[in-house]
Design a protein around this motif. Structure first.
Motif, PDB file in Angstrom:
ATOM      1  N   GLU A   1       0.827  -1.102  -0.126  1.00  0.00           N
ATOM      2  CA  GLU A   1       0.023  -0.159  -0.072  1.00  0.00           C
ATOM      3  C   GLU A   1       0.945   1.315   0.077  1.00  0.00           C
ATOM      4  O   GLU A   1       1.788   1.409   0.825  1.00  0.00           O
ATOM      5  CB  GLU A   1      -1.023  -0.026   1.093  1.00  0.00           C
ATOM      6  CG  GLU A   1      -1.871  -1.174   1.251  1.00  0.00           C
ATOM      7  CD  GLU A   1      -2.767  -1.227   2.514  1.00  0.00           C
ATOM      8  OE1 GLU A   1      -2.735  -0.161   3.418  1.00  0.00           O
ATOM      9  OE2 GLU A   1      -3.687  -1.979   2.495  1.00  0.00           O
TER      10      GLU A   1
ATOM     11  N   TYR B   1       1.419   4.306   1.003  1.00  0.00           N
ATOM     12  CA  TYR B   1       1.068   5.180   2.046  1.00  0.00           C
ATOM     13  C   TYR B   1       2.067   6.505   1.876  1.00  0.00           C
ATOM     14  O   TYR B   1       3.163   6.065   1.534  1.00  0.00           O
ATOM     15  CB  TYR B   1       1.136   4.816   3.529  1.00  0.00           C
ATOM     16  CG  TYR B   1       0.826   5.874   4.736  1.00  0.00           C
ATOM     17  CD1 TYR B   1      -0.364   6.187   4.921  1.00  0.00           C
ATOM     18  CD2 TYR B   1       1.970   6.367   5.242  1.00  0.00           C
ATOM     19  CE1 TYR B   1      -0.481   7.126   6.038  1.00  0.00           C
ATOM     20  CE2 TYR B   1       1.995   7.126   6.192  1.00  0.00           C
ATOM     21  CZ  TYR B   1       0.665   7.632   6.493  1.00  0.00           C
ATOM     22  OH  TYR B   1       0.527   8.519   7.646  1.00  0.00           O
TER      23      TYR B   1
ATOM     24  N   PRO C   1      -4.561   3.402   4.718  1.00  0.00           N
ATOM     25  CA  PRO C   1      -4.836   2.073   5.222  1.00  0.00           C
ATOM     26  C   PRO C   1      -6.275   1.762   5.990  1.00  0.00           C
ATOM     27  O   PRO C   1      -6.696   2.929   6.266  1.00  0.00           O
ATOM     28  CB  PRO C   1      -3.859   1.762   6.192  1.00  0.00           C
ATOM     29  CG  PRO C   1      -3.445   3.033   6.859  1.00  0.00           C
ATOM     30  CD  PRO C   1      -3.657   4.284   5.664  1.00  0.00           C
TER      31      PRO C   1
END
Length: 254
Positions: A27, A29, A34
């Motif tokens: 992911e 970020y 998230p």
């Protein structure tokens, strides 16, 4: 057998080549936020209206990262002639998140639900002193606390909701005019029924009852002999016989 020189490097390169051909699962970020669970331990929020300054959270904290200051105020009596009471007023409630170990003991031991977990975790600071959140900032974290999950269909109703509902029903019953229920009238009539039945039976016993053939006793047939205590009256059986006439009694006959 001795290992072949360079075999470990070849295995590592094989893993790298296999991974390069697969789709990434990382992911990115902060471009992609998230998806956190509702009970994520991010930061602690304070609902200070529920805080009674009982100091349980500060005493049970293993890191001693909770700071509480308060003072006492005198509350006047609610009714004339009553006694004055004292209560604790919260002056300061702070949590040092540079020392906090996120164990959640303070939230579990709070008896009045004044502390809650928030899934927010983006509160990094460049100065460590800014990680001490005062009660105003802890109150702001309360708006990020998610709603509790829905209960199961067969679960018991929460105590807070049940107490509030009973209080509302009691107030509504006091304000509403009294309404006589139909089944209450039936119960009152049923209670008066035995009394009425006893009164009716007493009235019936005072009145003479007509004789019925089933309940009356059989009378003995009329005899020619007059009654023992009344010899002066004529014999009714003689007048009842057809073709006979009553004979006068002779003087001196007893």
């Amino acid at each position: 057998m001795a290992p072949i020189p360079g075999s470990g490097l070849a295995k590592g390169l094989a893993v790298t080549l296999r991974t390069m051909t697969r789709k990434t699962v990382t992911e990115q970020y902060p471009d992609a936020q998230p998806d956190l669970a509702p009970r994520t331990r991010g930061v602690i929020g304070l609902f200070e209206e529920n805080c009674t300054v009982c100091m349980l959270c500060a005493r049970e904290c293993p890191d001693w990262c909770i700071y509480i200051d308060s003072h006492k105020e005198t509350v006047p009596a609610a009714a004339p002639g009553g006694r004055e009471r004292s209560r604790n007023v919260l002056d300061r409630f702070a949590i040092d998140f540079s020392l906090c170990m996120y164990c959640g003991i303070c939230i579990e031991v709070c008896p009045f639900d004044a502390l809650f977990w928030s899934p927010e975790f983006e509160y990094a600071e460049t100065d460590i002193r800014d990680l001490t959140h005062e009660r105003d900032k802890l109150r702001e974290w309360m708006w990020t606390v998610p709603a509790p999950p829905a209960l199961d269909p067969g679960a018991e109703e929460p105590k807070e909701i049940a107490a509030a509902r009973k209080t509302a029903e009691k107030l509504a019953a006091q304000q509403a005019p009294p309404v006589t229920e139909p089944h209450a009238d039936e119960q009152a009539r049923a209670a008066e029924g035995p009394t009425r039945a006893q009164g009716d039976s007493q009235q019936q016993t005072d009145q003479p009852r007509p004789s019925s053939p089933s309940t009356s006793r059989p009378t003995s047939p009329p005899s020619d002999r007059p009654a023992a205590g009344d010899r002066s009256q004529p014999d009714p059986s003689a007048s009842a016989r057809p073709g006979t006439e009553p004979q006068p009694k002779q003087e001196g006959q007893e």
